[in-house]
Design an enzyme around this catalytic site. Structure first.
Site, PDB file in Angstrom:
ATOM      1  NE  ARG A 145      55.930 111.528  58.438  1.00  0.00           N
ATOM      2  CZ  ARG A 145      54.989 112.567  57.657  1.00  0.00           C
ATOM      3  NH1 ARG A 145      54.179 112.312  58.407  1.00  0.00           N
ATOM      4  NH2 ARG A 145      55.264 112.961  56.677  1.00  0.00           N
ATOM      5  N   GLY A 205      46.321 117.139  59.318  1.00  0.00           N
ATOM      6  CA  GLY A 205      45.676 117.518  58.248  1.00  0.00           C
ATOM      7  C   GLY A 205      45.608 119.826  59.458  1.00  0.00           C
ATOM      8  N   GLY A 206      46.779 120.254  59.179  1.00  0.00           N
ATOM      9  CA  GLY A 206      46.782 120.939  60.160  1.00  0.00           C
ATOM     10  C   GLY A 206      46.412 122.068  59.080  1.00  0.00           C
ATOM     11  CD  GLU A 207      49.641 121.875  56.148  1.00  0.00           C
ATOM     12  OE1 GLU A 207      50.743 123.201  57.438  1.00  0.00           O
ATOM     13  OE2 GLU A 207      50.105 120.945  57.318  1.00  0.00           O
ATOM     14  CD1 TRP A 257      51.943 116.976  61.726  1.00  0.00           C
ATOM     15  CD2 TRP A 257      53.712 115.689  60.177  1.00  0.00           C
ATOM     16  NE1 TRP A 257      52.651 117.881  61.798  1.00  0.00           N
ATOM     17  CE2 TRP A 257      53.785 117.281  60.104  1.00  0.00           C
ATOM     18  CE3 TRP A 257      53.939 115.784  59.820  1.00  0.00           C
ATOM     19  CZ2 TRP A 257      55.148 117.554  59.664  1.00  0.00           C
ATOM     20  CZ3 TRP A 257      55.428 115.841  59.129  1.00  0.00           C
ATOM     21  CH2 TRP A 257      55.665 117.295  58.956  1.00  0.00           C
ATOM     22  CG  ASN A 275      51.140 124.239  60.313  1.00  0.00           C
ATOM     23  OD1 ASN A 275      51.571 122.690  60.115  1.00  0.00           O
ATOM     24  ND2 ASN A 275      50.284 124.791  59.635  1.00  0.00           N
ATOM     25  CG  ASP A 318      54.143 125.765  56.760  1.00  0.00           C
ATOM     26  OD1 ASP A 318      53.737 125.123  58.246  1.00  0.00           O
ATOM     27  OD2 ASP A 318      54.490 124.598  55.255  1.00  0.00           O
ATOM     28  CG  ASP A 320      54.985 121.794  60.499  1.00  0.00           C
ATOM     29  OD1 ASP A 320      53.740 121.547  60.755  1.00  0.00           O
ATOM     30  OD2 ASP A 320      55.205 122.389  59.841  1.00  0.00           O
TER      31      ASP A 320
END
Length: 559
Positions: A145, A205-207, A257, A275, A318, A320
């Protein structure tokens, strides 16, 4: 034309640049904390991620304005995906915001790429490519980003969770630090933020069931100053919102993030968090799950959390809350505005986190409701194994990570809105390190969606709406020329009247937009620049657009 810079010995003009390959003028040597504090006063540059610490994404430039924007033309195009570099995925995707310092542009891309370009011609001055392993685990796309600049260096994070400092004149690496555990599924994608003599970063990397954290690093050496975890361990404040037994907190997500904002008077960094994990299976993590889906206000010197506000307690959708925390003033109060994936606009007192008011900003919300005074009332969520649950907004959110802009003269926020639902079917999975930890299968409503650029005042009243038949997924840019610029998923880059939303100009860029435009001047001439080209999970959202992320370019416009 002469580019002026500090401590560089002599000035360099554009006629000389072509004969000096792989070298950029030393323009970032004089960029420091004091200068970034005054970033908006040098609107001819764009020297930090949002254009200033406050996150407004508003420029004081007005050479391009409502009267002449119809004459805007392409000044140059940099074909970023046609530079001989083979990407590790089939898609080239831009999610960056270009920085510009005294005629030199710095922009990041996929696969650990960073370019230094001549901001007048688009000529490449140098390019750096980080060696990102092909098997790095990524949640949602191979993207970056943005970067930060200061003291003669350019700073960026990489998909394999590294923080790099590069020499801004040559692109040579100065130092490298590890900021996350790639084996566990951690990665990084945000633009670092320079604050005082430090850099602030966050993890992704929360997923994958990692524990989110925010980090502070020494600007010169890369030495870590502090780390603050966004999921408290047992015994810490907020730990009562997680199960007392087991390891749910260690896998809790809540990653930071997207770049935060900063109030130098309060010495607070405002970080949005993602999340909780798993995303949709709340039975394995009963409680509100702090500090997921929150804003945390951190003392930048110590990393201490001074206050927090949670936008979606015990998130099951989900949603965020990593999007920008825009800092503004109203009636003598220091406030913060946030447009959340859950479909609501929140205004907080940024000195203490006290809620001022909540208002919806998208038409379709049926997951539940939040009253104007903040009462949270969930209604539908995927709570039964194997049973589909449909809800609005879907996990993509009523507003994705991409940013609103704010024009303080009009007291208007220009919001990229996505009105799209989804169906989630809960599927419990045991936690395995480095493996997806979603807790559901998700299907997006590609046949029933809409979007807009919508203008809201700071009280939450909608003033106008520029309608689309697809969800908006790119940041807006506001300027003192009474204009709002925005890119659409179908490739158009448009200029809207800031007070009415009337379309005044548009250009078909040939690929969808999922990034953040910026503006600058060189030698008295104003430019608007926008990275173009999307991919990753977004490819499946807009029918007929799945091939548009295959190429990426940087398009710059002027009169």
């Amino acid at each position: 034309m002469t580019i002026e810079y500090v401590d560089a010995g002599e000035a360099i003009n554009h006629s000389q640049l072509s004969s000096m390959p792989h070298v950029a003028p030393d323009v970032t040597r004089g960029v420091n904390y004091d200068r970034i504090l005054q970033a908006r006063s040098e609107s001819h540059n764009w020297i930090t991620y949002y254009g200033d610490y406050d996150g407004k994404r508003h420029s004081l430039l007005d050479q391009i304005n409502v009267e002449n924007v119809k004459d805007l033309k392409v000044a140059w195009i940099h074909q970023s995906s046609a530079t001989g570099m083979m990407a590790s995925t089939s898609t080239y995707a831009f999610e960056a915001c270009p920085l510009v310092v005294d005629g030199v542009m710095f922009v990041t891309g996929w696969d650990g790429l960073l370019w230094a370009l001549d901001a007048v011609t688009g000529e490449q001055l140098w390019r750096y490519k980080h060696a990102v392993p092909f098997d790095v685990t990524l949640c949602c796309a191979n993207v970056n980003r943005g970067c930060a600049v200061a003291n003669g260096k350019v700073y960026m994070v990489t998909q394999n969770a590294q923080l790099l400092a590069l020499d801004a004149t040559t692109g040579e690496k100065v130092w490298q630090k590890t900021i996350g555990d790639v084996r566990a599924g951690e990665s990084a994608s945000l633009a670092p933020l320079v604050v005082k003599d430090t850099l602030i970063t966050g993890s992704a990397g929360g997923e994958f069931g990692v524990r989110g954290h925010i980090d502070c690093w020494d600007l010169e050496t890369g030495e870590q100053r502090w780390r603050t975890y966004t999921v408290p361990k047992p015994g810490e404040p907020g730990s009562e919102t997680w199960p007392a037994e087991g390891e749910a907190w260690q896998r809790g997500g809540a990653n930071h993030w997207v770049t935060g904002t900063f109030d130098p008077e309060l010495n607070l960094y405002y970080a949005g968090t993602g999340n909780p994990a798993p995303d949709f299976d709340g039975e394995v993590r009963p409680g509100d799950n702090l500090y997921s889906d929150s804003v945390v206000a951190l003392d930048v010197d110590t990393g201490e959390i001074k206050w927090h506000y949670q936008f979606t307690p015990h998130d099951l959708w989900d949603y965020d809350s990593t999007m920008e925390m825009t800092l503004f003033e109203r009636d003598g109060k220091k406030l913060l505005a946030h447009f959340d994936k859950n479909g609501y606009m929140f205004v907080l007192d940024r000195t203490n986190g006290e809620l001022q008011h909540v208002t919806p900003f998208v038409d379709r919300i049926d997951w539940g409701a939040i009253t104007r005074d903040g009462k949270f009332m969930p209604r539908k969520y995927p709570d039964k194994e194997g049973e589909p649950c449909h809800f609005f907004p879907g996990p993509a959110g009523a507003k994705e990570w991409t940013h609103a802009s704010y024009n303080p003269e009009h007291d208007l926020f220009y919001v990229p809105v996505a009105d799209v639902g989804a169906t989630a079917t809960r599927r419990r999975r045991e936690f395995k390190e480095g493996m997806p930890y979603w807790g559901a299968a998700v299907e997006v409503d590609v046949d029933n969606m809409a979007g807009s650029v919508s203008a809201f005042d700071s009280h939450g009243e909608e003033k106008w709406r520029y309608r689309l038949n697809v969800p908006m997924a790119a940041s807006t840019l506001s300027t003192a020329g009474n204009l709002v610029f925005a890119g659409t998923p179908t490739g158009e880059f448009v200029a809207l009247h800031a007070e009415t939303g009337e379309e005044l100009w548009k250009f078909q860029c040939g690929s969808g937009h999922h990034s953040s435009p910026s503006t600058y001047t060189v030698d008295g001439k104003q430019y608007i620049t926008v990275p173009v080209g999307w991919g990753g999970w977004l490819e499946g959202i807009v029918p007929g657009m799945s091939g548009q992320g295959k190429g990426a370019s940087l398009i710059t416009f002027s009169l």
